[in-house]
Write a protein that holds these residues in place. Sequence first.
Motif, mmCIF file in Angstrom:
data_model
loop_
_atom_site.group_PDB
_atom_site.id
_atom_site.type_symbol
_atom_site.label_atom_id
_atom_site.label_comp_id
_atom_site.label_asym_id
_atom_site.label_seq_id
_atom_site.Cartn_x
_atom_site.Cartn_y
_atom_site.Cartn_z
ATOM 1 N N ALA A 1 0.838 -1.207 0.000
ATOM 2 C CA ALA A 1 0.000 0.000 0.000
ATOM 3 C C ALA A 1 0.870 1.254 0.000
ATOM 4 N N VAL A 2 0.589 2.161 -0.935
ATOM 5 C CA VAL A 2 1.326 3.429 -1.011
ATOM 6 C C VAL A 2 0.560 4.490 -0.228
ATOM 7 N N PRO A 3 1.182 5.077 0.800
ATOM 8 C CA PRO A 3 0.490 6.128 1.566
ATOM 9 C C PRO A 3 0.403 7.419 0.761
ATOM 10 N N ASP A 4 -0.322 8.402 1.287
ATOM 11 C CA ASP A 4 -0.388 9.725 0.655
ATOM 12 C C ASP A 4 1.014 10.322 0.625
ATOM 13 N N LEU A 5 1.474 10.716 -0.561
ATOM 14 C CA LEU A 5 2.846 11.195 -0.704
ATOM 15 C C LEU A 5 2.967 12.704 -0.520
ATOM 16 N N GLY A 6 1.848 13.401 -0.445
ATOM 17 C CA GLY A 6 1.904 14.854 -0.289
ATOM 18 C C GLY A 6 2.698 15.492 -1.420
ATOM 19 N N ALA A 7 3.436 16.546 -1.092
ATOM 20 C CA ALA A 7 4.201 17.277 -2.113
ATOM 21 C C ALA A 7 5.259 16.401 -2.762
ATOM 22 N N THR A 8 5.801 15.425 -2.016
ATOM 23 C CA THR A 8 6.906 14.636 -2.580
ATOM 24 C C THR A 8 6.461 13.807 -3.788
ATOM 25 N N GLY A 9 5.148 13.582 -3.898
ATOM 26 C CA GLY A 9 4.642 12.790 -5.026
ATOM 27 C C GLY A 9 4.253 13.635 -6.228
ATOM 28 N N GLY A 10 4.730 14.875 -6.280
ATOM 29 C CA GLY A 10 4.265 15.802 -7.312
ATOM 30 C C GLY A 10 4.720 15.516 -8.730
ATOM 31 N N ALA A 11 5.810 14.784 -8.899
ATOM 32 C CA ALA A 11 6.339 14.558 -10.254
ATOM 33 C C ALA A 11 5.548 13.458 -10.966
ATOM 34 N N LYS A 12 5.176 13.723 -12.228
ATOM 35 C CA LYS A 12 4.393 12.746 -12.999
ATOM 36 C C LYS A 12 5.031 12.520 -14.367
ATOM 37 N N VAL A 13 5.071 11.264 -14.775
ATOM 38 C CA VAL A 13 5.529 10.943 -16.131
ATOM 39 C C VAL A 13 4.383 11.239 -17.091
ATOM 40 N N THR A 14 4.658 12.066 -18.116
ATOM 41 C CA THR A 14 3.598 12.385 -19.076
ATOM 42 C C THR A 14 3.728 11.549 -20.348
ATOM 43 N N SER A 15 4.942 11.125 -20.692
ATOM 44 C CA SER A 15 5.106 10.213 -21.825
ATOM 45 C C SER A 15 6.452 9.513 -21.729
ATOM 46 N N ARG A 16 6.525 8.367 -22.362
ATOM 47 C CA ARG A 16 7.752 7.569 -22.322
ATOM 48 C C ARG A 16 8.303 7.380 -23.729
ATOM 49 N N PHE A 17 9.609 7.514 -23.859
ATOM 50 C CA PHE A 17 10.247 7.339 -25.165
ATOM 51 C C PHE A 17 11.251 6.194 -25.103
ATOM 52 N N VAL A 18 11.119 5.287 -26.053
ATOM 53 C CA VAL A 18 12.064 4.177 -26.133
ATOM 54 C C VAL A 18 12.989 4.438 -27.311
ATOM 55 N N GLU A 19 14.288 4.473 -27.017
ATOM 56 C CA GLU A 19 15.255 4.657 -28.101
ATOM 57 C C GLU A 19 15.495 3.298 -28.745
ATOM 58 N N GLU A 20 15.024 3.168 -29.988
ATOM 59 C CA GLU A 20 15.123 1.876 -30.667
ATOM 60 C C GLU A 20 16.583 1.539 -30.938
ATOM 61 N N ALA A 21 16.974 0.344 -30.557
ATOM 62 C CA ALA A 21 18.322 -0.109 -30.861
ATOM 63 C C ALA A 21 18.213 -1.432 -31.616
ATOM 64 N N THR A 22 19.017 -1.561 -32.639
ATOM 65 C CA THR A 22 19.024 -2.826 -33.369
ATOM 66 C C THR A 22 20.243 -3.617 -32.910
ATOM 67 N N GLY A 23 20.231 -4.919 -33.181
ATOM 68 C CA GLY A 23 21.379 -5.746 -32.820
ATOM 69 C C GLY A 23 21.357 -6.107 -31.352
ATOM 70 N N PRO A 24 22.423 -6.761 -30.890
ATOM 71 C CA PRO A 24 22.455 -7.250 -29.509
ATOM 72 C C PRO A 24 22.488 -6.108 -28.490
ATOM 73 N N LYS A 25 21.969 -6.364 -27.288
ATOM 74 C CA LYS A 25 21.981 -5.349 -26.235
ATOM 75 C C LYS A 25 23.389 -5.209 -25.665
ATOM 76 N N LEU A 26 23.724 -3.973 -25.342
ATOM 77 C CA LEU A 26 25.080 -3.657 -24.883
ATOM 78 C C LEU A 26 25.517 -4.530 -23.703
ATOM 79 N N ASP A 27 24.632 -4.679 -22.717
ATOM 80 C CA ASP A 27 25.068 -5.403 -21.515
ATOM 81 C C ASP A 27 24.838 -6.910 -21.620
#
Lengths: 269, 323
Positions: free
Chosen positions: B176-202
Amino acid sequence: MPEGAPDLGTMNVVVCVKQIPDPADPGALDPTTKTLKRDGKLILDESDSYGVEMALQLVAAAGGGEVSLVSMAPNNEVSGIRTALAMGAASAILVSDPALKGTDALGTAKVLAAAIARKSPDLVIAATESSDGYTGTVPAQIAEILGLPSVTFAKSVAIEGGVAKVQRQTEAGYDEVECPLPALVSVTAGVVEPRYPSFKGIMAAKSKPVDMLTVADLGIDAGRVGWAGGGQEIVDIVAAPARQAGEKFEDDGTAHERIIAFLENLKIL
Amino acid sequence: MGLSKVWVFGEAADGKVATITLEILAKARELSDDVTVIYGGGDAPAIAATLGAHGATSVLATGDLGGGLLGVAVASALAAVIAAGDGPAAILLGTTQDGRDVAGRLSVKIDAPVITNVVDLELAGDKIVGTEPVFGGVTNVKTTFTTDKPQIVLVRPKSFAAEPSGGAPAAVGVLAVPDLGATGGAKVTSRFVEEATGPKLDEAAVVVSGGRGLGESGNYALIETLAKLLKAAPGASRAIVDAGWVPYSYQVGQTGKVVKPSVYLAAGISGATQHLVGMKGSKNIIAINKDGEAPIFGVADLGIVGDVHKVLPKLIEALQARG
C-alpha cells in the motif's frame, strides 16, 4: 500556481557542488583513519559544472533571480566554489567542520539540506553522482529531507509556469516528467555545455560572499554526522585482483591481421 | 544462519524482469529463505512466475502508479511496512535510476545508511559486509552496518550470475502506497524508447566501443560498421556521450553500463578509471590507441599502438572480404 512557486520572472536556484581531489591525481585512502586523504588542493567536481550551467541558464530564461551554491568540505576549502562563482553563481554556503570527517551520504544530505533550507529556493539542482564517491543517493536523500518532489537523471530541464519539464533517462530511453516547483532535479553530465569562467568572472568571484558555517550553526547534532553518525564502518581495505596486461604492438600496417587472428583464436570468427 | 527476511527491489519492463533483479535474487536466496520482491507497478502477476523461479517466495506490488515516479512511492510504502514492525533484515536494490531513488528516500525515512556500489556481499553474523571498488577498481573497500535497522544495499549490475533455482511462482501481495503529499508531485507524461538494433550492450558477446580518439562524431560510423560485422553491440566512452555523439544508452563505465563480454574492443579510448570500471571484467580486451602510455593498455590482452583511422578501415575491409 502551487504554493511556493516562483513569482513570474524570478527564479532562485541552489546548486549542490562538491569540491574533490583532482581526478588526475586521485589520492588514496588513509589506512589509519579509513577516510579519503585530502592533502592536495580541491577542485570543482566536473559533474557539478553541468548543474551550475543549467541553473544559470534557467535563471536567465526566467528573466531574473539568483544562483547560489551549497557545499560541504574540510578545512574551509573554497577553491572549487570559486570556480562555480566565476561561472556566474552569486553566492555560496560552505559547511566545514572537523565533526564532519567520515560523514556518509545520508549525513552529507542532512547537512546540505539544512544549508539549502536557508535559501528557500524554487529549484535545487545536484549532479546525479559525484566523480569521486559516486554513491548517487544524495539527491534523493536531500529531496526527502526537504519534503520536495524530485526528478533524478535529468538530461534536459525547462521551467514553464512554475513547473519543471524534465527528460529523465531510463534504461530504455527517457521519460518526459512534469514536476511542480519547488523541487529537486539531478542532472547528468552533458545536459548542457558548461561555460568557461571569463577573466572578469574570475576576478568578480574573489569578492562574492561565501558564508562559512559549522554543523552547530545549522542546528545539527554533531553526533548525527561524521563516523559516529553513519551507522556503517569500513572493516577492510584490500587491493583488488589486478588484471594483467597482454601483448602490445606498434601498428606497422598489419594490426588488423593481428586482431583477426586474435578473434579467430577465440572462435569469434 | 542467514537472515530472517530479505527484500529485493524488483524492476521489469513489458512483463520481462530486469537482469539486475535476477542477479540480486541469486544472491538474496543464499542470504535468506524468505525473499520478497518489492515491485512498483501493476503487472506483478505477469512476472511472479519468473521471480519465483529465481528464488522469490513472494512479491509485494504497489499496483499501477498512474504516472507517479516509482522511487518516492515505493520508498514511502516500505517505510510504512517497516514502521508497522514488518521490516526485513536487509533490502537489496540494483544501482539503477529507480533503485537509487528508492534507497535514498528510504534511508531518510528510516534514518539508516546505504552501502552503495556493492560488487560482492557476505554475511558476518546478521550483518551484511559489502565489497565496493574504489579508485577505478584498483582497491576494494569492505563496509558493514553498525545499526540494527534494515540494511540497505545498492548492488552494481553484473555482480552476481542470474540463475533460476526452480521455485514455484511468487505469491502476489499488495504494497500500500500512503499519501505522498508534495513529494509525489512529479508525474511521467510520456515515455520514449530509443530503438536499438542488434544485440543489447550489456548482454552482447562482443562489444566494440569508441572514444575521443575517433576525432569527430561522423567517425562513430566506423564503430557501428565494425560492430555489425562482428555481431557486436556498439558502445562508447563517457567523453563522446557527453559530447553528444551518441545517446547515453551507449555509455560503458561507472555511470553507464557495466559490460562483461567475451571480447571488448576499445578504439580511441584512453581508459579513464570511470570507463575501466565498466569494462575490465571482460574476458578478452583489445585496445587500439595512438598513445602507447594510455591506461587502457594496462588491461588489454591485445594492445595496438596505432591510429584508429588507419586500423579500423583495414579491419572492416578485411572482415567484409571474408563475407
